[in-house]
Design a protein around this motif. Structure first.
Motif, PDB file in Angstrom:
ATOM      1  N   THR A 129     -28.891   4.602  -6.463  1.00  0.00           N
ATOM      2  CA  THR A 129     -30.303   4.902  -6.180  1.00  0.00           C
ATOM      3  C   THR A 129     -30.968   3.728  -5.480  1.00  0.00           C
ATOM      4  OG1 THR A 129     -31.153   4.092  -8.329  1.00  0.00           O
ATOM      5  CG2 THR A 129     -30.426   6.384  -8.217  1.00  0.00           C
ATOM      6  N   ASP A 182     -32.046   6.102   4.323  1.00  0.00           N
ATOM      7  CA  ASP A 182     -31.368   7.381   4.084  1.00  0.00           C
ATOM      8  C   ASP A 182     -29.920   7.348   4.545  1.00  0.00           C
ATOM      9  OD1 ASP A 182     -33.477   8.624   2.862  1.00  0.00           O
ATOM     10  OD2 ASP A 182     -34.223   9.614   4.668  1.00  0.00           O
ATOM     11  N   GLU A 238     -26.485  16.066  -3.674  1.00  0.00           N
ATOM     12  CA  GLU A 238     -27.759  15.355  -3.854  1.00  0.00           C
ATOM     13  C   GLU A 238     -28.114  15.252  -5.336  1.00  0.00           C
ATOM     14  OE1 GLU A 238     -31.637  13.962  -2.027  1.00  0.00           O
ATOM     15  OE2 GLU A 238     -29.816  14.626  -1.015  1.00  0.00           O
ATOM     16  N   ALA A 274     -30.033   3.908  -1.847  1.00  0.00           N
ATOM     17  CA  ALA A 274     -30.773   4.991  -1.202  1.00  0.00           C
ATOM     18  C   ALA A 274     -32.170   4.551  -0.805  1.00  0.00           C
ATOM     19  CB  ALA A 274     -30.845   6.206  -2.124  1.00  0.00           C
ATOM     20  N   LYS A 324     -27.553   6.714   1.643  1.00  0.00           N
ATOM     21  CA  LYS A 324     -27.338   7.887   0.805  1.00  0.00           C
ATOM     22  C   LYS A 324     -26.448   8.900   1.512  1.00  0.00           C
ATOM     23  CE  LYS A 324     -30.631  10.934   0.164  1.00  0.00           C
ATOM     24  NZ  LYS A 324     -31.876  11.579  -0.335  1.00  0.00           N
ATOM     25  N   TYR A 358     -28.291  11.539  -7.992  1.00  0.00           N
ATOM     26  CA  TYR A 358     -29.398  11.028  -8.796  1.00  0.00           C
ATOM     27  C   TYR A 358     -29.246  11.263 -10.298  1.00  0.00           C
ATOM     28  CZ  TYR A 358     -32.004  10.049  -4.544  1.00  0.00           C
ATOM     29  OH  TYR A 358     -32.413   9.528  -3.335  1.00  0.00           O
TER      30      TYR A 358
END
Length: 286
Positions: free
Chosen positions: A113, A120, A134, A116, A123, A138
């Motif tokens: 995280t 972007d 996705e 990220a 990620k 997380y």
């Protein structure tokens, strides 16, 4: 940015409080306001939302805010409970990397995280290269995913060996780790142990390899655990936790920056005082 020093962390904390007024931050109704912070489980960290509100340390990498936090949420300092026994001992290590979570309505703070939050592209690189969704990105942690465990280990190793923070990592650095990460994932998949046991063993081996485990020579472990207990109490003043965090010498650039900020504030004060003293009073106007 190199490892956070006490003085730079104080400035960063103040910045978080100021930026809490920004429209870009968002309060989300997290049902129990509980946050998991995991590299291995990180205990005794300073976990704070963008409004400067601090979460209480519940132990085993769990933290809880008194009410809904304002995102992003950041974690500083503390100790990695490498062997997952709930206390800080000589097998554990200091957490020298700051972690963060910007994605609202999420409750896991990990190295992923944090990456990220940089861009972007980080990620998307992880989602594409390792087949995560996705949602998994997380919600999974090193103790629940072989993929997240392997990525966390390699990124952590890179930062320690290069004396850098996660914020220093470039996309090409992450891409260069791919073969090692996939090799570690494949090796882990052959094990009959649980994912948490695999993650624990890999973290123990990594700390030994990097030679960064705590010892009675490096720290008074009783004092350290007392500090961890203190973090279980809601405190507005973070000074006690700041004292327990790792320190590094400031670079000349950082020193110059602090002097510049001091001079700016001094000029602002002098201008204010001068204007205040020279302002006409009611008597002058009659």
């Amino acid at each position: 940015m190199k490892n956070i020093t006490k003085i730079s962390l104080s400035i960063l904390t103040a910045t978080l409080i100021i930026t809490g007024c920004s429209d870009s931050s968002e309060t989300v109704d997290n049902q129990n306001n509980e946050i998991t912070v995991e590299r291995g489980p990180i205990i005794g960290a300073y976990v704070v939302d963008s409004n400067g509100k601090r979460a209480v340390n519940l132990g085993y990498g769990k933290y809880k805010f008194s009410d809904s936090p304002l995102y992003p949420i950041s974690s500083y300092g503390g100790y990695i409970d490498v062997n997952r026994n709930g206390i800080v001992d000589e097998n554990d290590t200091q957490m020298k990397l700051s972690l963060s979570l910007s994605q609202t309505n999420r409750d896991k703070i990990t190295i992923l995280t944090t990456l990220a939050n940089l861009d972007d592209d980080f990620k998307n690189e992880i989602l594409t290269s390792y087949g995560l969704s996705e949602e998994e990105f997380y919600t999974l942690t090193p103790s629940t995913s072989l993929i997240v465990s392997a990525i966390s280990d390699e990124v952590f190793k890179y930062c320690i060996e290069n004396n850098s923070s996660i914020e220093d990592i470039k996309l090409e650095n992450l891409q260069s780790m791919e073969s090692n990460i996939k090799e570690l994932i494949a090796k882990n998949e052959l094990s009959s142990n649980t994912i948490e046991d695999i993650a624990t063993q890999n973290e123990i081996l990594l700390i030994d390899e990097l030679n960064i485990s705590l010892s009675d020579i490096d720290a008074n472990l009783t004092l350290v655990n007392n500090e961890v207990v203190q973090s279980s109490q809601q405190e507005q003043d973070p000074s006690a936790m700041l004292e327990s965090m790792p320190t590094n010498d400031l670079t000349q650039e950082q020193k110059d920056g602090l002097v510049f900020m001091y001079q700016e504030e001094k000029v602002a004060r002098d201008v204010y005082n001068d204007c205040n003293h020279s302002a006409p009073t009611k008597t002058n106007l009659i």
